[in-house]
Write an enzyme that holds these catalytic residues in place. Structure first.
Site, short mmCIF file in Angstrom:
data_model
loop_
_atom_site.label_atom_id
_atom_site.label_comp_id
_atom_site.label_asym_id
_atom_site.label_seq_id
_atom_site.Cartn_x
_atom_site.Cartn_y
_atom_site.Cartn_z
N GLU A 1 0.64 -1.22 0.69
CA GLU A 1 -0.24 -0.03 -0.12
C GLU A 1 1.04 1.22 -0.25
O GLU A 1 0.94 1.58 1.24
CB GLU A 1 -0.66 -0.39 1.41
N GLU B 1 -5.12 -8.62 0.58
CA GLU B 1 -5.58 -8.64 2.45
C GLU B 1 -7.42 -8.24 2.05
O GLU B 1 -7.51 -7.53 0.93
CB GLU B 1 -5.22 -6.91 3.17
O1 IFM Z 1 -3.90 -2.70 9.27
C1 IFM Z 1 -4.12 -2.25 7.68
C2 IFM Z 1 -3.01 -3.11 6.95
O2 IFM Z 1 -2.01 -3.06 8.09
C3 IFM Z 1 -3.03 -2.62 5.87
N1 IFM Z 1 -3.94 -2.66 4.96
C4 IFM Z 1 -5.28 -1.93 5.82
C5 IFM Z 1 -5.45 -2.70 7.32
C6 IFM Z 1 -6.24 -2.51 7.71
O3 IFM Z 1 -6.34 -1.38 8.11
#
Ligand code: IFM
Length: 449
Positions: free
Chosen positions: A160, A357
């Site tokens: 990210e 994710e």
């Molecule tokens: O916890 C975070 C992660 O570190 C990065 N993506 C989003 C998740 C939820 O906010």
């Protein structure tokens, strides 16, 4: 009706170093920007988080009980190189042991090299707006690869970059807490350059490793079907979904976005000859993080800042979410996940996708040793069905990593948001499998819903 996933679909869970490890001064680890940012802002810190640095064997046993065959974790640069340059063998040895323990339990490790925890020593040299970090990151990537590369095949360079660059250096809500939109744009470019150089470095080692980057996407919704609403959505879409993706695909930065942001800064001096070619190294897969859509609305006054991470993106505002929300206030829209995956499939020319994710925070309670987290079970069921629908309609999705294995340190929100399949009592460090963990284990065992 069973909705089966393709044979060989990679099922996993994901975590990140600073969110779970704790032990922030153990074995020579140096401070990261998240240590200094949380201390300076009086926020909860990543110590002890889930105390995973000391309890990793127990956590791997949990993974093995769940029968989830892949595990995505990140390496802390500040553990491996406390000053960003000099190797600390004890830090590397931790990840070496972790990988061996995973493999002993039949779990395939997937390594992310950077999940936001920059060594503070490198922030002192300017942080990501300093171009020199791209080469340092490639050296770090190679150092980790030399130790783990014989056993790890899946490598992600950066998680990210949108958050690392724009939330870290734009609105300053994340470490290092800087508010300078021009610097944020340059940080974004240097993160991509770091990705490109690290990809080259990893590939120079030979072998059949798979290299990816993980981007977070937010499909942009509007209420009204007219030109001004479409233009507002276009602005935010280009910032959120295209600034990082398009250069990776060899298309450069979206010119419309650079024009929208010309008054906060320009990327031109930051882009050296050859940078865009380095950034556009072919990817083996693209890591996709999806949680929620965003909503955009036009703003008439061309001089008013927006409420997005780069407020200088004017003429639009991000609207409050609506409908069913998670405890973080994020909107639940599984159908947007399907559309996103289909759009990515098309926009990226069929590049294989892995969901790196997806998950949700809700308020959980342990009652008689159980956590009945129905809302999270439903979130996973609906979002997995959305992934399945995208696959049925042609998207090449190769895997799904649930966020997250454990309740953990949710950055500026501290320990208030629980994303885990496994409940963690942060006082006692006791772990309890939630109903969502049992649900997910069942999906994985059946390779279907
Ligand atoms: O916890 C975070 C992660 O570190 C990065 N993506 C989003 C998740 C939820 O906010």
């Amino acid at each position: 009706m069973t909705r089966g996933f393709p044979a060989g679909f990679r099922w996993g869970t994901a975590t990140a170093a600073y969110q779970i490890e704790g032990s922030t001064t153990a074995d020579g680890r140096g401070p990261s920007i998240w240590d200094t940012f949380t201390a300076r802002s009086g926020l909860a810190t990543g110590d002890p988080a889930c105390d995973h640095y000391r309890r990793y064997r127990e956590d791997v046993r949990l993974l093995s009980e769940l029968g989830v065959p892949y595990y995505r974790f990140s390496v802390a640069w500040s553990r491996v190189m406390p000053d960003g340059r000099t190797v600390e063998p004890r830090g590397l040895a931790f990840y070496d042991r972790l990988v061996d323990t995973l493999l002993d339990h039949g779990i395939t490790p997937m390594v992310t090299l950077y999940h936001w925890d920059l060594p503070e020593a490198l922030q002192a040299e300017g942080g990501w707006p300093n171009r020199a970090l791209a080469d340092l990151f490639a050296d770090y990537a190679l150092t980790v690869h030399k130790v783990l590369g014989d056993r790890v095949r899946q490598w992600t360079t950066i998680n990210e970059p949108f958050c690392a660059a724009f939330i870290g250096y734009g609105n300053g809500d994340h470490a290092p807490g800087i508010r300078n939109e021009g610097a944020a744009l340059v940080a974004g470019h240097n993160l991509l350059l770091a990705h490109g150089k690290a990809t080259q470095a990893l590939r120079s080692e030979g072998g059949d490793q798979e290299v990816s980057i993980v981007l977070n996407f937010a499909p942009v919704l509007t209420d009204v079907d007219d030109a001004s609403h479409h233009e507002a959505a276009r602005k935010f879409d280009f910032l959120h979904n295209r600034f990082f993706l398009d250069p990776l695909l060899g298309r450069g930065y979206p010119p419309e976005l650079l024009a929208d942001l010309a008054h906060v800064g320009t990327l031109e001096p930051a882009i050296a000859d050859g940078d865009l070619e380095i950034i556009a190294q072919p990817l083996d897969v693209l890591g996709v993080n999806y949680y929620a859509p965003a909503r955009a609305v036009p703003l008439d006054d061309p001089e008013t800042d927006s409420n997005c991470p780069l407020p200088g993106l004017r003429g639009m505002d991000v609207q409050p979410p609506r409908g069913e929300l998670t405890s973080l206030g994020w909107e639940q829209r599984p159908e947007c996940f399907t559309e996103l995956l289909l759009w990515l499939h098309e926009h990226c020319g069929g590049l294989p996708l892995v969901i790196a994710e997806n998950g949700a925070a809700f308020e959980d309670e342990v009652v008689e040793g159980r956590v009945h987290d129905e809302k999270r079970v439903r979130y996973f069921a609906e979002h997995l069905a959305a992934v399945h629908a995208a696959i049925e309609r042609g998207a090449d999705v190769r895997g799904y990593m649930a966020w997250s294995l454990l309740d953990n340190f949710e950055w500026a929100m501290g320990y208030t948001q629980r994303f885990g399949l496994v409940h963690v009592d942060f006082e006692t460090q006791e772990r309890v499998l939630k109903d969502s963990a049992l649900f997910y284990a069942d999906v994985v065992a059946r390779n279907g819903l």
